[in-house]
Design an enzyme around this catalytic site. Structure first.
Site, short mmCIF file in Angstrom:
data_model
loop_
_atom_site.label_atom_id
_atom_site.label_comp_id
_atom_site.label_asym_id
_atom_site.label_seq_id
_atom_site.Cartn_x
_atom_site.Cartn_y
_atom_site.Cartn_z
N ASP A 21 39.67 42.90 37.56
CA ASP A 21 39.32 43.94 36.61
C ASP A 21 40.05 43.59 35.31
OD1 ASP A 21 38.49 46.55 35.65
OD2 ASP A 21 40.58 47.14 35.91
N ASP A 71 40.66 46.15 32.01
CA ASP A 71 41.47 47.27 31.48
C ASP A 71 42.30 47.89 32.60
OD1 ASP A 71 40.14 48.05 28.60
OD2 ASP A 71 38.67 47.24 29.98
N ASP A 108 43.15 47.98 39.28
CA ASP A 108 44.06 49.13 39.21
C ASP A 108 43.39 50.43 39.61
OD1 ASP A 108 42.44 48.97 36.77
OD2 ASP A 108 43.56 50.72 36.14
#
Length: 224
Positions: free
Chosen positions: A12, A14, A177
């Site tokens: 991922d 961001d 995240d």
């Protein structure tokens, strides 16, 4: 836990590789000011990041994570245009990589892992940010939130990476995240790593049962 027989690592962007929250908040608040709406703190806007630009804009217009069912779609489309135009010109004002990200990515590439990005961020923004932060050239494949018809938590982007790189799902690891990352991995039986920092809507990433949880990006090297 030590992963075995892995060939590709999907990341991922961001909240995992980069902390883009300050610049996203800047663009959101510019959009709100332009539309004569109340602005919000960076901390609140952080909780709205992760499902793509239109969802972020819709949440900001609604003033909460739950999007207002009465939100006018044409007004939201105009707001998105304002947001995207401003953000495109301010991609790396305050955006930074998280600690140990550049060195760890380079170490993984040197070990022979094939690296890919699977983000819900619009594709056009990804490469300029990577170049601006010195991460250009590390990734073999980049998928944005608008690259395919589906985005995370749908597993389609992860499966597309496997198909494009000609690598079996079991030879890949998804690192993220957010619950969107782990849910997408779980949906296609791909092993995953959850990072405890980033933007996960205030939830503990362990709730979604990633195979490994790390507090610092450099800890990836202990599992790969």
């Amino acid at each position: 836990m030590k992963f075995t027989n892995k060939k590709a690592i999907l990341f991922d962007l961001d909240g995992t590789l980069i902390n883009s929250a300050p610049d996203l908040a800047l663009a959101v608040n510019h959009m709100l000011k332009t539309l004569d709406r109340d602005t919000f703190s960076e901390g609140i806007i952080d909780g709205w990041v992760g499902n793509g630009a239109q969802t972020l804009v819709n949440r900001a217009l609604s003033g909460q994570s739950e999007i207002d069912a009465e939100l006018d779609t044409s007004f939201a489309a105009k707001a998105l245009e304002i947001f995207l135009t401003f953000y495109a010109e301010n991609l790396c004002v305050a955006t930074v990589t998280y600690p140990n990200v550049p060195s760890t990515l380079k170490a993984l590439k040197e070990k022979g892992y094939r690296l890919a990005i699977v983000t819900n961020k619009p594709f056009a923004f990804v490469e300029p940010i990577l170049e601006g932060l010195g991460l250009g050239g590390l990734f073999e494949l980049i998928l944005g939130g608008d690259s395919l018809a589906q985005k995370k938590p749908n597993p389609a982007p992860l499966l597309h990476v496997c198909e494009t790189l000609n690598v079996d799902v079991k030879a890949c690891v998804m690192v993220g995240d957010s619950k969107n990352d782990i849910l997408a991995a779980n949906a296609c039986a791909m092993q995953s790593v959850g990072v405890t920092y980033g933007y996960n809507y205030g939830e503990d990433i362990s709730m979604y049962a990633p195979d490994v949880i790390v507090d610092n990006f450099a800890m990836l090297l202990e599992s790969l």
